[in-house]
Design a protein around this motif. Structure first.
Motif, short mmCIF file in Angstrom:
data_model
loop_
_atom_site.label_atom_id
_atom_site.label_comp_id
_atom_site.label_asym_id
_atom_site.label_seq_id
_atom_site.Cartn_x
_atom_site.Cartn_y
_atom_site.Cartn_z
N LEU A 78 0.86 -1.18 0.00
CA LEU A 78 0.00 0.00 0.00
C LEU A 78 0.90 1.23 0.00
CD1 LEU A 78 -2.81 1.41 0.39
CD2 LEU A 78 -2.40 1.21 2.86
N LEU A 79 0.70 2.10 -0.96
CA LEU A 79 1.53 3.28 -1.08
C LEU A 79 0.77 4.49 -0.57
CD1 LEU A 79 2.62 1.12 -3.18
CD2 LEU A 79 3.70 3.04 -4.32
N ASP A 80 1.13 4.93 0.64
CA ASP A 80 0.52 6.05 1.34
C ASP A 80 -0.91 5.74 1.77
OD1 ASP A 80 2.75 7.84 1.34
OD2 ASP A 80 2.38 8.23 -0.78
N THR A 81 -1.45 6.64 2.61
CA THR A 81 -2.84 6.50 3.05
C THR A 81 -3.55 7.82 2.76
OG1 THR A 81 -2.40 7.19 5.36
CG2 THR A 81 -2.12 4.85 4.83
N VAL A 82 -4.45 8.25 3.63
CA VAL A 82 -5.24 9.46 3.38
C VAL A 82 -5.31 10.30 4.65
CG1 VAL A 82 -6.65 8.30 1.63
CG2 VAL A 82 -7.45 8.40 4.01
N ASP A 83 -5.84 11.49 4.50
CA ASP A 83 -6.13 12.33 5.66
C ASP A 83 -7.11 11.60 6.58
OD1 ASP A 83 -7.80 14.57 7.08
OD2 ASP A 83 -6.02 15.60 6.33
N LEU A 84 -6.90 11.73 7.87
CA LEU A 84 -7.69 10.96 8.84
C LEU A 84 -9.19 11.23 8.68
CD1 LEU A 84 -7.54 8.98 11.19
CD2 LEU A 84 -7.31 10.93 12.75
N LEU B 125 -10.73 3.01 4.26
CA LEU B 125 -10.74 1.62 4.73
C LEU B 125 -11.81 0.80 4.01
CD1 LEU B 125 -10.19 2.20 8.55
CD2 LEU B 125 -8.53 1.34 6.89
N ALA B 126 -12.91 1.46 3.64
CA ALA B 126 -13.94 0.75 2.88
C ALA B 126 -13.41 0.29 1.53
CB ALA B 126 -15.16 1.64 2.69
N SER B 127 -12.50 1.08 0.94
CA SER B 127 -11.94 0.69 -0.35
C SER B 127 -10.98 -0.50 -0.23
CB SER B 127 -11.21 1.87 -0.99
OG SER B 127 -10.02 2.19 -0.29
N SER C 222 -3.82 -1.51 12.36
CA SER C 222 -4.78 -2.23 13.21
C SER C 222 -5.48 -3.34 12.43
CB SER C 222 -5.81 -1.26 13.77
OG SER C 222 -5.21 -0.34 14.65
N ARG C 223 -5.78 -3.05 11.16
CA ARG C 223 -6.46 -4.06 10.34
C ARG C 223 -5.48 -5.08 9.77
NH1 ARG C 223 -10.80 -2.56 5.66
NH2 ARG C 223 -11.86 -1.77 7.52
#
Length: 391
Positions: free
Chosen positions: A46-52, A59-61, A89-90
């Protein structure tokens, strides 16, 4: 989740409503928080995440994703890293792949444990099985810890903030090059202009890679990346254009008359000029002009014995952005006296400019003031010509 190639997917979020970034930067077109999933035959990254604020959507994606082995964190700023703790966590087996400096920042910002990280050196690679990610350190794009990733087999550069643009769109790829060009220039001007010399060196490092696609962390994906790389080469270049950026503020019209006269005088001398009324302007537009300007002229009336606060703000901004302008002057009106020039001059120590003779007048500009403004226009035109500035 949107498919980019057979093994690469976009899993980020679109923020249609955001209009301000860092409580400072205007976002007239919203933005995106791009994250990408790369599947190899053995491992998934996974390359980067998103703004909280968009973590639930993000997470739904990932609901159909059974395993993530690596979280590649290109940049520790929270709009990219905000959801990393939730991802861990997931997917507790995942390791965060970072530069050494990013590790320290993420431990401070996200309170992540030290054993969650894998630190990679410049040029290191990780195999996902039939897919290889190579990591290229790109410091000061636009924090000191940043890096980008290159997917060798697909020739995709995951560039994080490099080549980004703040545009909210449902289109995965660039569909309107003119619109994206302006947004990308605004993005560069607002956060990367101070580091343009280092960014030029980072671009030289990218020349060693065959890049067919650029997937940034904000904005749309470049499936024809040549033009945005050419644009960056121009923006980081040492030579400015034959252009004057003229931010100003006027309380009772006197400074405005001076600004209008100087603007007309410059145009007659074939010098480009862009005016920015600081009382109403989009500060991002001014930053974009500073990317190109060969000269800066600040129109500043005197108030309370010093420069108008909006003019002081413009001087502070220019000093922070460190544009490549070579010349600077100040014009403005005053009522009885003050130290406008001295105060503004003290606010721009980062600008390596030649200061041209300021033009100040008491009250409304008279013939001698207008003549001095014509002289300033002559001086700017001559300086630009002698310096070889292009249009």
């Amino acid at each position: 989740m949107k498919k980019i190639t057979d093994s690469v997917y976009s899993v980020g979020a679109v923020d249609w409503d955001r209009r301000l970034f860092d409580s400072l930067i205007p976002l007239p077109d919203g933005t995106t928080y791009n994250a990408y999933l790369v599947h190899g035959s053995e491992k998934t990254a996974l390359l980067d995440t998103v703004d909280l604020a968009f973590a639930d959507m993000f997470l739904a994606s990932l609901e159909e994703v059974s395993r993530i082995d690596y979280v590649i964190s290109h940049h520790a700023e929270q709009d990219h890293s905000g959801a990393i703790p939730l991802v861990l966590s997931r997917f507790p087996e995942a390791k965060i792949v970072v530069t050494a400096k990013a590790k320290g920042l993420l431990m401070d910002l996200m309170r992540l444990p030290e054993d969650a990280f894998i630190v990679v050196a410049d040029g290191d690679s990780i195999s996902l099985g039939e897919k290889t990610l190579t990591f290229i350190h790109t410091p000061w794009v636009h924090w000191p810890e940043t890096m980008v990733s290159y997917l060798v087999e697909d020739k995709i550069l995951f560039s994080c903030d490099f080549f980004g643009s703040h545009i909210a769109s449902s289109d995965l790829f660039v569909t309107d090059q003119c619109r994206v060009h302006e947004a990308a220039k605004r993005y560069f001007a607002e956060i990367m202009l101070p580091f343009r010399i280092i960014i030029a060196k980072n671009m030289d490092k990218l020349a060693d890679y065959d890049i067919h696609m650029i997937a940034p962390s904000h904005g749309q994906i470049y499936d024809q990346p040549g033009w945005i790389m050419d644009s960056y080469a121009e923006w980081v270049s040492a030579l400015p254009k034959n252009l004057v950026a003229l931010p100003f503020v006027s309380m009772h019209g006197s400074t405005r008359r001076m600004v209008d006269h100087l603007g007309s005088a410059l145009s007659k001398r074939d010098v480009g000029v862009e005016l920015f009324n600081l009382a109403v302007t989009d500060i991002g537009k001014l930053a974009m002009s500073l990317v190109d300007a060969g000269s800066i002229v600040l129109g500043a009336p005197t108030v309370l014995a010093g420069p108008h606060p909006l003019a002081a703000h413009a001087a502070f901004l220019a000093n922070a952005l460190r544009p490549k302008a070579r010349f600077l002057s100040i014009i403005g009106s005053y009522g009885w006296g003050g130290k406008t020039v001295e105060i503004l001059a003290g606010m721009i120590p980062n600008l390596k400019v030649e200061v041209l003779e300021p033009v100040l007048c008491k009250g409304l500009p008279k013939k001698d003031t207008l003549a001095a403004l014509d002289g300033l226009a002559d001086s700017i035109a001559t300086k630009h010509r002698e310096s070889g500035f292009g249009i």
